[in-house]
Design a protein around this motif. Structure first.
Motif, PDB file in Angstrom:
ATOM      1  N   ASP A  92      14.804  -1.555   4.021  1.00  0.00           N
ATOM      2  CA  ASP A  92      14.677  -1.270   5.447  1.00  0.00           C
ATOM      3  C   ASP A  92      14.776   0.223   5.743  1.00  0.00           C
ATOM      4  O   ASP A  92      14.371   0.669   6.815  1.00  0.00           O
ATOM      5  CB  ASP A  92      15.751  -2.007   6.248  1.00  0.00           C
ATOM      6  CG  ASP A  92      15.479  -3.503   6.324  1.00  0.00           C
ATOM      7  OD1 ASP A  92      14.321  -3.907   6.095  1.00  0.00           O
ATOM      8  OD2 ASP A  92      16.427  -4.262   6.601  1.00  0.00           O
ATOM      9  N   ASP A  93      15.306   0.993   4.780  1.00  0.00           N
ATOM     10  CA  ASP A  93      15.510   2.426   4.987  1.00  0.00           C
ATOM     11  C   ASP A  93      14.437   3.315   4.368  1.00  0.00           C
ATOM     12  O   ASP A  93      14.147   4.387   4.895  1.00  0.00           O
ATOM     13  CB  ASP A  93      16.864   2.859   4.397  1.00  0.00           C
ATOM     14  CG  ASP A  93      18.025   2.180   5.088  1.00  0.00           C
ATOM     15  OD1 ASP A  93      17.982   2.064   6.327  1.00  0.00           O
ATOM     16  OD2 ASP A  93      18.965   1.758   4.388  1.00  0.00           O
ATOM     17  N   ALA A  94      13.846   2.890   3.220  1.00  0.00           N
ATOM     18  CA  ALA A  94      12.960   3.803   2.508  1.00  0.00           C
ATOM     19  C   ALA A  94      12.067   3.075   1.513  1.00  0.00           C
ATOM     20  O   ALA A  94      12.317   1.920   1.160  1.00  0.00           O
ATOM     21  CB  ALA A  94      13.793   4.850   1.761  1.00  0.00           C
ATOM     22  N   VAL A  95      11.066   3.814   1.053  1.00  0.00           N
ATOM     23  CA  VAL A  95      10.219   3.385  -0.059  1.00  0.00           C
ATOM     24  C   VAL A  95      10.655   4.217  -1.257  1.00  0.00           C
ATOM     25  O   VAL A  95      10.716   5.447  -1.175  1.00  0.00           O
ATOM     26  CB  VAL A  95       8.722   3.649   0.241  1.00  0.00           C
ATOM     27  CG1 VAL A  95       7.867   3.284  -0.953  1.00  0.00           C
ATOM     28  CG2 VAL A  95       8.281   2.907   1.480  1.00  0.00           C
ATOM     29  N   ILE A 114       7.469   8.016   7.562  1.00  0.00           N
ATOM     30  CA  ILE A 114       6.162   7.461   7.194  1.00  0.00           C
ATOM     31  C   ILE A 114       5.189   7.639   8.348  1.00  0.00           C
ATOM     32  O   ILE A 114       5.488   7.303   9.493  1.00  0.00           O
ATOM     33  CB  ILE A 114       6.285   5.979   6.796  1.00  0.00           C
ATOM     34  CG1 ILE A 114       7.091   5.858   5.500  1.00  0.00           C
ATOM     35  CG2 ILE A 114       4.903   5.348   6.642  1.00  0.00           C
ATOM     36  CD1 ILE A 114       7.364   4.437   5.065  1.00  0.00           C
ATOM     37  N   GLN A 115       4.003   8.172   8.016  1.00  0.00           N
ATOM     38  CA  GLN A 115       2.963   8.381   9.016  1.00  0.00           C
ATOM     39  C   GLN A 115       1.869   7.322   8.917  1.00  0.00           C
ATOM     40  O   GLN A 115       1.420   6.803   9.923  1.00  0.00           O
ATOM     41  CB  GLN A 115       2.359   9.775   8.860  1.00  0.00           C
ATOM     42  CG  GLN A 115       3.359  10.865   9.146  1.00  0.00           C
ATOM     43  CD  GLN A 115       2.798  12.249   8.893  1.00  0.00           C
ATOM     44  OE1 GLN A 115       1.875  12.431   8.106  1.00  0.00           O
ATOM     45  NE2 GLN A 115       3.364  13.234   9.556  1.00  0.00           N
ATOM     46  N   THR A 116       1.420   7.033   7.706  1.00  0.00           N
ATOM     47  CA  THR A 116       0.388   6.007   7.529  1.00  0.00           C
ATOM     48  C   THR A 116       0.675   5.207   6.270  1.00  0.00           C
ATOM     49  O   THR A 116       1.338   5.681   5.341  1.00  0.00           O
ATOM     50  CB  THR A 116      -1.034   6.614   7.394  1.00  0.00           C
ATOM     51  OG1 THR A 116      -1.074   7.458   6.247  1.00  0.00           O
ATOM     52  CG2 THR A 116      -1.429   7.392   8.625  1.00  0.00           C
ATOM     53  N   THR A 136       1.888   7.680   3.302  1.00  0.00           N
ATOM     54  CA  THR A 136       1.745   9.092   3.638  1.00  0.00           C
ATOM     55  C   THR A 136       2.880   9.530   4.549  1.00  0.00           C
ATOM     56  O   THR A 136       3.202   8.851   5.527  1.00  0.00           O
ATOM     57  CB  THR A 136       0.396   9.341   4.348  1.00  0.00           C
ATOM     58  OG1 THR A 136      -0.649   8.827   3.530  1.00  0.00           O
ATOM     59  CG2 THR A 136       0.168  10.819   4.575  1.00  0.00           C
ATOM     60  N   THR A 137       3.477  10.667   4.189  1.00  0.00           N
ATOM     61  CA  THR A 137       4.524  11.281   4.998  1.00  0.00           C
ATOM     62  C   THR A 137       4.113  12.731   5.255  1.00  0.00           C
ATOM     63  O   THR A 137       3.059  13.164   4.809  1.00  0.00           O
ATOM     64  CB  THR A 137       5.886  11.261   4.267  1.00  0.00           C
ATOM     65  OG1 THR A 137       5.807  12.125   3.129  1.00  0.00           O
ATOM     66  CG2 THR A 137       6.277   9.862   3.834  1.00  0.00           C
ATOM     67  N   LEU A 161       5.603  -2.705   5.584  1.00  0.00           N
ATOM     68  CA  LEU A 161       5.903  -1.296   5.855  1.00  0.00           C
ATOM     69  C   LEU A 161       5.508  -0.913   7.273  1.00  0.00           C
ATOM     70  O   LEU A 161       6.224  -0.159   7.939  1.00  0.00           O
ATOM     71  CB  LEU A 161       5.191  -0.400   4.849  1.00  0.00           C
ATOM     72  CG  LEU A 161       5.799  -0.366   3.457  1.00  0.00           C
ATOM     73  CD1 LEU A 161       4.880   0.341   2.484  1.00  0.00           C
ATOM     74  CD2 LEU A 161       7.163   0.304   3.490  1.00  0.00           C
ATOM     75  N   THR A 162       4.398  -1.414   7.725  1.00  0.00           N
ATOM     76  CA  THR A 162       3.965  -1.121   9.093  1.00  0.00           C
ATOM     77  C   THR A 162       4.963  -1.678  10.104  1.00  0.00           C
ATOM     78  O   THR A 162       5.339  -0.990  11.064  1.00  0.00           O
ATOM     79  CB  THR A 162       2.557  -1.704   9.341  1.00  0.00           C
ATOM     80  OG1 THR A 162       1.656  -1.117   8.388  1.00  0.00           O
ATOM     81  CG2 THR A 162       2.068  -1.403  10.743  1.00  0.00           C
TER      82      THR A 162
END
Length: 173
Positions: A92-95, A114-116, A136-137, A161-162
């Motif tokens: 829930d916090d990161a990839v 995260i942007q996309t 993408t960040t 993720l979205t």
């Protein structure tokens, strides 16, 4: 992002730790095929030149043979090794992504950054029913890629993720 810790939007700390998930086992065949195709082109060029250029024939054919043997050996062993060291995980916090053995790269993409989220399936990936998820960040290091996922899992992961990213407030830093 690389490094030790990164601040998350909610004040929690995202820590660098080994990710839990392995890639899909079919990635070994995909990597082998890529390696063999990469090797086949120069071997074919050397073999054709060896057939056409009589004075250099022994050296060209020898070079083609050596390259073919080395390429085949690498295609057998390297993908197995890569499979053992590539790991990924989404929380829930990161990839989290870890790649490499000698030169290890551990990447964390906090959800707030995260942007996309994209999925990519090249022709070979499609043949092996695999996909790549690209996160993408704003990092100067570039996107975080999770290659070698089952194509259905990749689609589910992109949706997950979205959803998580949409529900995560942006980082104020």
């Amino acid at each position: 992002m690389s490094g030790g810790t990164n601040g998350a939007a909610n004040g929690a700390t995202v820590r660098l730790r080994p990710p839990n998930n392995t890639l899909d086992r079919r990635v070994v065949g995909w990597w082998r095929t890529q390696w063999l195709l990469l090797t086949a082109v120069p071997v074919a060029v050397l073999a054709v030149l060896g057939a056409l250029v009589a004075p250099a024939r022994p050296w060209l054919l020898l070079s083609a043979g050596v390259l073919a043997v080395l390429g085949a050996a690498c295609a057998v062993f390297l993908p197995l090794w890569w499979f053992r060291v590539h790991r990924w995980e989404v929380t829930d916090d990161a990839v989290y992504v870890r790649t490499g053995f000698f030169w290890q790269e551990w990447r964390i993409a906090p959800m707030s950054r995260i942007q996309t989220v994209d999925t990519v399936r090249g022709p070979l990936e499609q043949a092996f029913r695999l996909a790549t998820v690209i996160v993408t960040t704003a990092s100067s290091k570039g996107a975080v890629k999770i290659e070698g996922l089952d194509h259905e899992l990749a689609a589910e992961l992109a949706e997950q993720l979205t959803r998580i990213t949409r529900a995560t407030p942006g980082d104020a830093t």
